[in-house]
Design a protein around this motif. Sequence first.
Motif, PDB file in Angstrom:
ATOM      1  N   SER A   1       0.830  -1.207   0.000  1.00 15.90           N
ATOM      2  CA  SER A   1       0.000   0.000   0.000  1.00 15.90           C
ATOM      3  C   SER A   1       0.863   1.255   0.000  1.00 15.90           C
ATOM      4  CB  SER A   1      -0.941   0.006   1.202  1.00 15.90           C
ATOM      5  OG  SER A   1      -0.217  -0.002   2.416  1.00 15.90           O
ATOM      6  N   LEU A   2       2.015   1.216   0.661  1.00 18.90           N
ATOM      7  CA  LEU A   2       2.911   2.363   0.680  1.00 18.90           C
ATOM      8  C   LEU A   2       3.662   2.515  -0.640  1.00 18.90           C
ATOM      9  CD1 LEU A   2       4.348   2.035   4.291  1.00 18.90           C
ATOM     10  CD2 LEU A   2       2.743   3.767   3.470  1.00 18.90           C
ATOM     11  N   GLN A   3       3.832   1.404  -1.358  1.00 18.77           N
ATOM     12  CA  GLN A   3       4.512   1.462  -2.648  1.00 18.77           C
ATOM     13  C   GLN A   3       3.660   2.116  -3.733  1.00 18.77           C
ATOM     14  OE1 GLN A   3       6.232  -2.279  -3.929  1.00 18.77           O
ATOM     15  NE2 GLN A   3       6.976  -2.764  -1.871  1.00 18.77           N
ATOM     16  N   THR A   4       2.359   2.189  -3.500  1.00 19.32           N
ATOM     17  CA  THR A   4       1.448   2.736  -4.512  1.00 19.32           C
ATOM     18  C   THR A   4       1.896   4.111  -4.987  1.00 19.32           C
ATOM     19  OG1 THR A   4      -0.432   1.533  -3.580  1.00 19.32           O
ATOM     20  CG2 THR A   4      -0.936   3.428  -4.977  1.00 19.32           C
ATOM     21  N   THR A   5       2.298   4.959  -4.043  1.00 24.20           N
ATOM     22  CA  THR A   5       2.648   6.330  -4.399  1.00 24.20           C
ATOM     23  C   THR A   5       4.077   6.480  -4.909  1.00 24.20           C
ATOM     24  OG1 THR A   5       3.250   6.776  -2.106  1.00 24.20           O
ATOM     25  CG2 THR A   5       0.999   7.308  -2.772  1.00 24.20           C
ATOM     26  N   ALA A   6       4.844   5.399  -4.860  1.00 23.78           N
ATOM     27  CA  ALA A   6       6.233   5.449  -5.310  1.00 23.78           C
ATOM     28  C   ALA A   6       6.381   5.047  -6.773  1.00 23.78           C
ATOM     29  CB  ALA A   6       7.089   4.530  -4.436  1.00 23.78           C
ATOM     30  N   ARG A   7       5.370   4.333  -7.297  1.00 22.17           N
ATOM     31  CA  ARG A   7       5.465   3.761  -8.644  1.00 22.17           C
ATOM     32  C   ARG A   7       4.477   4.436  -9.587  1.00 22.17           C
ATOM     33  NH1 ARG A   7       4.415  -2.360  -8.096  1.00 22.17           N
ATOM     34  NH2 ARG A   7       5.127  -2.305 -10.264  1.00 22.17           N
ATOM     35  N   TYR A   8       4.930   4.670 -10.825  1.00 19.68           N
ATOM     36  CA  TYR A   8       4.093   5.376 -11.802  1.00 19.68           C
ATOM     37  C   TYR A   8       4.234   4.758 -13.190  1.00 19.68           C
ATOM     38  CZ  TYR A   8       3.601   8.711  -8.068  1.00 19.68           C
ATOM     39  OH  TYR A   8       3.318   9.266  -6.844  1.00 19.68           O
ATOM     40  N   SER A   9       3.108   4.722 -13.903  1.00 20.87           N
ATOM     41  CA  SER A   9       3.115   4.229 -15.276  1.00 20.87           C
ATOM     42  C   SER A   9       3.725   5.286 -16.196  1.00 20.87           C
ATOM     43  CB  SER A   9       1.680   3.936 -15.720  1.00 20.87           C
ATOM     44  OG  SER A   9       0.955   5.149 -15.887  1.00 20.87           O
ATOM     45  N   ASP A  10       3.857   4.933 -17.480  1.00 24.03           N
ATOM     46  CA  ASP A  10       4.436   5.902 -18.418  1.00 24.03           C
ATOM     47  C   ASP A  10       3.524   7.108 -18.627  1.00 24.03           C
ATOM     48  OD1 ASP A  10       2.435   4.591 -19.799  1.00 24.03           O
ATOM     49  OD2 ASP A  10       3.687   4.023 -21.502  1.00 24.03           O
ATOM     50  N   LYS A  11       2.255   6.981 -18.213  1.00 25.12           N
ATOM     51  CA  LYS A  11       1.328   8.112 -18.277  1.00 25.12           C
ATOM     52  C   LYS A  11       1.268   8.886 -16.963  1.00 25.12           C
ATOM     53  CE  LYS A  11      -1.676   6.242 -21.901  1.00 25.12           C
ATOM     54  NZ  LYS A  11      -3.066   5.873 -22.272  1.00 25.12           N
ATOM     55  N   GLY A  12       2.058   8.446 -15.977  1.00 18.82           N
ATOM     56  CA  GLY A  12       2.102   9.142 -14.707  1.00 18.82           C
ATOM     57  C   GLY A  12       1.022   8.739 -13.732  1.00 18.82           C
ATOM     58  N   VAL A  13       0.422   7.572 -13.932  1.00 14.02           N
ATOM     59  CA  VAL A  13      -0.629   7.084 -13.038  1.00 14.02           C
ATOM     60  C   VAL A  13       0.006   6.213 -11.964  1.00 14.02           C
ATOM     61  CG1 VAL A  13      -2.784   5.796 -12.849  1.00 14.02           C
ATOM     62  CG2 VAL A  13      -2.316   7.168 -14.889  1.00 14.02           C
ATOM     63  N   MET A  14      -0.271   6.514 -10.710  1.00 14.98           N
ATOM     64  CA  MET A  14       0.385   5.821  -9.605  1.00 14.98           C
ATOM     65  C   MET A  14      -0.129   4.393  -9.437  1.00 14.98           C
ATOM     66  SD  MET A  14      -1.380   7.615  -6.275  1.00 14.98           S
ATOM     67  CE  MET A  14      -3.144   7.482  -5.983  1.00 14.98           C
ATOM     68  N   GLY A  15       0.698   3.594  -8.776  1.00 12.92           N
ATOM     69  CA  GLY A  15       0.297   2.245  -8.411  1.00 12.92           C
ATOM     70  C   GLY A  15       0.885   1.150  -9.260  1.00 12.92           C
ATOM     71  N   GLU A  16       1.452   1.501 -10.402  1.00  8.82           N
ATOM     72  CA  GLU A  16       2.065   0.493 -11.263  1.00  8.82           C
ATOM     73  C   GLU A  16       3.203   1.128 -12.040  1.00  8.82           C
ATOM     74  OE1 GLU A  16      -0.876   0.908 -15.122  1.00  8.82           O
ATOM     75  OE2 GLU A  16      -1.336  -0.618 -13.621  1.00  8.82           O
ATOM     76  N   GLY A  17       4.064   0.283 -12.597  1.00  7.33           N
ATOM     77  CA  GLY A  17       5.190   0.811 -13.355  1.00  7.33           C
ATOM     78  C   GLY A  17       6.448   0.918 -12.517  1.00  7.33           C
ATOM     79  N   ASN A  18       7.321   1.820 -12.892  1.00  2.74           N
ATOM     80  CA  ASN A  18       8.627   1.946 -12.261  1.00  2.74           C
ATOM     81  C   ASN A  18       8.587   2.849 -11.032  1.00  2.74           C
ATOM     82  OD1 ASN A  18       9.749   0.306 -14.249  1.00  2.74           O
ATOM     83  ND2 ASN A  18      10.258   2.039 -15.553  1.00  2.74           N
ATOM     84  N   TRP A  19       9.638   2.728 -10.215  1.00  2.00           N
ATOM     85  CA  TRP A  19       9.785   3.554  -9.022  1.00  2.00           C
ATOM     86  C   TRP A  19      10.384   4.902  -9.411  1.00  2.00           C
ATOM     87  CZ3 TRP A  19       9.575   1.931  -3.587  1.00  2.00           C
ATOM     88  CH2 TRP A  19       9.075   0.639  -3.415  1.00  2.00           C
TER      89      TRP A  19
END
Length: 436
Positions: free
Chosen positions: A136-154
Amino acid sequence: MGRFRKLGVAVALAAITATTLTACGGNDEGGGDGSDAKVLKLWHYESANSAMGIAWDKAIETFKTEHPGVEVQFERKAFEQIQQNAGMIINSSEGPDIMEYNKGNATAGLLSSQGLLTDLTEETEKRGWDKKLSSSLQTTARYSDKGVMGEGNWYGVPNYGEYVMVYYNKDLFDKNGIAVPTSYDELTKAMDQFVAKGITPLAEAGAEYPAGQLFYQLALSKADRAFVDNYQLYKNPVDFAADPLKYGAETFADWVGKGYVAKDSASLKAEDMGVSFISGKAPMIVSGSWWYGRFKDEIKFNWDSFLFPGNKLNAGSSGNLWVVPTNSKAKSLAYDFIDITLRPEIQALIGNNGGVPVAADATQITDPKDKKLIENFNTISQQDGLAFYPDWPVPGYYDVLVSGFQSLINGSKKPAEVLDTIGKPYADGVKEITGK
């Protein structure tokens, strides 16, 4: 954190100019990854007596000890400077090597999608930061290529948590013979009793973030996780004319009408609200854990806090992020500093000074009130109750919410009109991000 304030571009530009004059020499001698850099430029906006300010001062001391040949050029910035002008600031040659930045789609997500933040995924896995932070804390650390949080890279690393709660003046409750509420009905009963005695029970601030967060807390009392996923992560369309947002706006207006919130608070800022509570004038405020350390340091009366009664979902998330600008000339040193802030001794400092550490040894937290702060956060986190913040979904939405809820407090607009006012920019922003 969920704090949002505004400052003009001129002030931010002045700050950049000042930095240019004071940061003589810069990091130009650093290598490609900054491994041989001799300067680390670090910015954050925590006050010196806040939990994070205290802990990060210690982290800087530790960093200097472990990197004797490196100069740390630390600058404490105004939150507004970074919040409103971060893209311009970090894209300049005078930007920092590492800085505290607000998490969410409209902030860290936006900058990551623009290529302005360093991808920290490899470093996170190598140093084990992902093992120290819950999903749950990682949600705000990771972003998709569109800048949407919760998935993608740190693109950032948090080292503390935060959440919205109710702070209350125990002395004022006792003096007026009013019981501390444990349910929503008891909360409104207590506020009615204060109003009957000529006391406005809830200090508020319409010119900055607090009003929007109160609206969100009220909406969340009728919401579920599916709503949060729809509102924050665009899983499905959101109807602003229906509950829970309709309930939140209507109940907010009802609270103003009943005198729970003063109409003249429409023009007040968060600092005004906080000072009202610190001075002992306000029985309660609904705001975040970022106030806790300051209250602990400055308040002279008997006070405490409780979770918003009846809510399983609460505004909150990981704390703000350490981010490393793409232009950083000392990336390796920046990673070392992040690593230090996650060490047990630094985490314990956060916890023992009124903050919410994410990787602390609970046995090292000594004050009962501090333990309660952390336990309440853990309660929310463990029941998947972190619902983020109302202005996060789309860039520029903070100003939309501030304007909307100022209108609700001063009575210039009705709830349905406010919901229309905040609904269209939300829909337009989501469409721009997702293409849908």
